[in-house]
Enzyme design. Structure first.
Site, short mmCIF file in Angstrom:
data_model
loop_
_atom_site.label_atom_id
_atom_site.label_comp_id
_atom_site.label_asym_id
_atom_site.label_seq_id
_atom_site.Cartn_x
_atom_site.Cartn_y
_atom_site.Cartn_z
N GLY A 44 0.94 -1.44 -0.05
CA GLY A 44 -0.11 0.05 0.08
C GLY A 44 0.65 1.41 0.05
O GLY A 44 0.21 2.47 0.52
N MET A 53 -4.10 -7.04 -6.88
CA MET A 53 -3.74 -8.49 -7.50
C MET A 53 -4.85 -9.18 -8.41
O MET A 53 -4.80 -10.30 -8.78
CB MET A 53 -2.94 -9.21 -6.76
CG MET A 53 -1.59 -8.53 -6.29
SD MET A 53 -0.54 -8.02 -7.37
CE MET A 53 0.12 -9.59 -8.20
N ILE A 72 -7.95 -9.36 -11.29
CA ILE A 72 -8.59 -9.01 -12.55
C ILE A 72 -9.91 -8.70 -12.53
O ILE A 72 -10.68 -9.66 -12.18
CB ILE A 72 -8.03 -9.74 -13.78
CG1 ILE A 72 -6.27 -9.78 -14.02
CG2 ILE A 72 -8.63 -9.11 -15.06
CD1 ILE A 72 -5.87 -11.05 -14.74
N LEU A 73 -10.51 -7.60 -12.85
CA LEU A 73 -11.71 -7.24 -12.73
C LEU A 73 -12.54 -7.56 -13.97
O LEU A 73 -11.92 -7.59 -15.15
CB LEU A 73 -12.03 -5.81 -12.36
CG LEU A 73 -11.27 -5.17 -11.02
CD1 LEU A 73 -11.32 -3.45 -10.92
CD2 LEU A 73 -12.30 -5.59 -9.86
N ASN A 127 -5.23 2.37 -12.92
CA ASN A 127 -4.03 1.32 -12.44
C ASN A 127 -2.91 2.10 -12.65
O ASN A 127 -2.52 2.64 -13.64
CB ASN A 127 -4.42 0.23 -13.34
CG ASN A 127 -3.37 -1.01 -12.61
OD1 ASN A 127 -3.18 -1.10 -11.39
ND2 ASN A 127 -2.84 -1.76 -13.45
N HIS A 163 1.19 0.53 -13.20
CA HIS A 163 1.70 -0.59 -13.44
C HIS A 163 3.43 -0.22 -13.55
O HIS A 163 3.48 0.59 -14.43
CB HIS A 163 1.18 -1.21 -14.90
CG HIS A 163 1.86 -2.43 -15.29
ND1 HIS A 163 1.61 -3.56 -14.71
CD2 HIS A 163 2.95 -2.89 -16.20
CE1 HIS A 163 2.48 -4.73 -15.14
NE2 HIS A 163 3.18 -4.07 -15.86
N ASP A 179 -3.51 -4.89 -18.18
CA ASP A 179 -2.48 -3.64 -18.23
C ASP A 179 -2.64 -3.01 -19.72
O ASP A 179 -1.57 -2.86 -20.51
CB ASP A 179 -1.13 -4.26 -17.98
CG ASP A 179 -1.17 -4.76 -16.52
OD1 ASP A 179 -1.73 -4.11 -15.88
OD2 ASP A 179 -0.30 -5.67 -16.35
N GLU A 196 6.65 5.88 -8.91
CA GLU A 196 5.28 5.76 -9.11
C GLU A 196 4.59 6.66 -8.09
O GLU A 196 3.22 7.20 -8.32
CB GLU A 196 4.91 4.21 -8.68
CG GLU A 196 5.41 3.28 -9.46
CD GLU A 196 4.98 1.76 -8.99
OE1 GLU A 196 3.76 1.78 -8.47
OE2 GLU A 196 5.87 0.89 -9.39
C1 GRF Z 1 3.38 -1.10 -7.52
O1 GRF Z 1 4.85 -1.33 -8.16
C2 GRF Z 1 2.48 -1.08 -8.52
O2 GRF Z 1 2.97 -0.45 -9.69
C3 GRF Z 1 2.29 -2.50 -8.73
O3 GRF Z 1 2.32 -3.22 -7.41
C4 GRF Z 1 3.12 -2.43 -6.69
C5 GRF Z 1 2.29 -2.03 -5.42
O4 GRF Z 1 3.21 -1.45 -4.38
N1 GRF Z 1 0.95 -2.83 -9.65
P1 GRF Z 1 2.49 -0.41 -3.24
O5 GRF Z 1 1.57 -1.96 -2.70
O6 GRF Z 1 1.72 0.40 -3.62
O7 GRF Z 1 3.42 -0.56 -2.47
#
Ligand code: GRF
Length: 193
Positions: free
Chosen positions: A20, A95, A97-98, A112, A114, A150, A179
Site C-alpha cells: 500500500g 492483484m 483482474i476485474l 491502474n 503498473h 494492463d 510511481e
Molecule cells: C507497485 O509497483 C504497482 O505498480 C504494482 O504493484 C506495486 C504495489 O506496491 N501494480 P504498493 O502496494 O503500492 O507499495
C-alpha cells in the site's frame, strides 16, 4: 477529461492487495489543500494486506472482500462502492483482474498503476524481465482500466534508466519512488476542475 469536480472532491476508492505504498502517496495527495479527490474507501482482497493499516491511521473505511467467488465478490463490491458514493477507483497493487461487467459500471473511471513502460512487460515480474532482456530503460505507467490486462489507454508514463548494477530489487525501489509521484499527476490530468 473524464471527471469533473464541480465544487466537491471526487470520492475515491483505492484497491490494494499488499504494502500500500501507492495508497499512502494517494492519501497524502488527497490531503493537499487543492487536491481534487478524497479517499473514502480502501478495498482489499487480502485481509493481511499491510496497506490496510493506513485505514486505521487515517480513519478511512476499509472493505475486505475475498475473491474466491469473483462474481459474488464483485456484486458485493459494487454495492459497497454505491453505498459510499464512489466516483473514481484507483487500483494500486491490486492483484485481481476485474470482470468486464464490473468495469462497465465504472467506465472510464478506473485507473491502474503498473511498474513498466506499457505496452511492454504487462503482468508480473516486470523488473526481472526488463533486466533479463537488457532493456536500457524501465519505468511506470498510469492507465485507464479496460477488460484486458494492463491494456487501457495510457495517461502518463515515467521513464527510468536501468543501470548495469541494477537488480530487480533496486530497480523496483527506484520505480516505486516514481510511481508515488506519477499517480497523483495522472489523477490531476483526468480530473477537470
Ligand atoms: C507497485 O509497483 C504497482 O505498480 C504494482 O504493484 C506495486 C504495489 O506496491 N501494480 P504498493 O502496494 O503500492 O507499495
Amino acid at each position: 477529461m473524464v471527471l469533473s469536480t464541480g465544487s466537491h472532491n471526487i470520492r475515491t476508492a483505492v484497491f490494494i492487495s499488499g504494502t500500500g505504498s501507492n495508497l499512502k502517496s494517494l492519501i497524502d495527495f488527497s490531503k493537499l489543500n487543492k487536491s481534487p479527490i478524497s479517499i473514502n474507501l480502501i478495498v482489499s482482497n487480502n485481509k493481511h494486506a499491510k496497506g490496510l493499516d493506513y485505514g486505521v491511521i487515517f480513519n478511512i473505511k476499509k472493505k475486505i472482500i475475498s475473491f474466491k467467488n469473483k462474481e459474488l465478490a464483485e456484486k458485493k463490491l459494487l454495492n459497497e462502492l454505491k453505498r459510499h458514493k464512489i466516483e473514481l477507483i484507483c487500483l494500486a497493487g491490486f492483484m485481481k483482474i476485474l470482470s468486464k461487467n464490473f468495469i462497465k459500471n465504472f467506465k472510464g473511471k478506473i485507473l491502474n498503476i503498473h511498474p513498466s513502460l506499457l505496452p511492454k512487460y504487462k503482468g508480473l515480474n516486470t523488473h526481472q524481465r526488463a533486466i533479463e532482456n537488457k532493456e536500457k530503460y524501465s519505468g511506470c505507467t498510469v492507465h485507464f482500466v479496460n477488460s484486458k490486462l494492463d491494456s487501457g489507454k495510457i495517461i502518463f508514463q515515467k521513464k527510468i534508466k536501468i543501470l548495469k548494477k541494477d537488480t530487480p530489487k533496486s530497480l523496483a525501489k527506484k520505480v516505486l519512488a516514481e510511481e508515488h509521484k506519477l499517480y497523483p499527476k495522472a489523477i490531476l490530468k483526468v480530473i477537470s476542475p
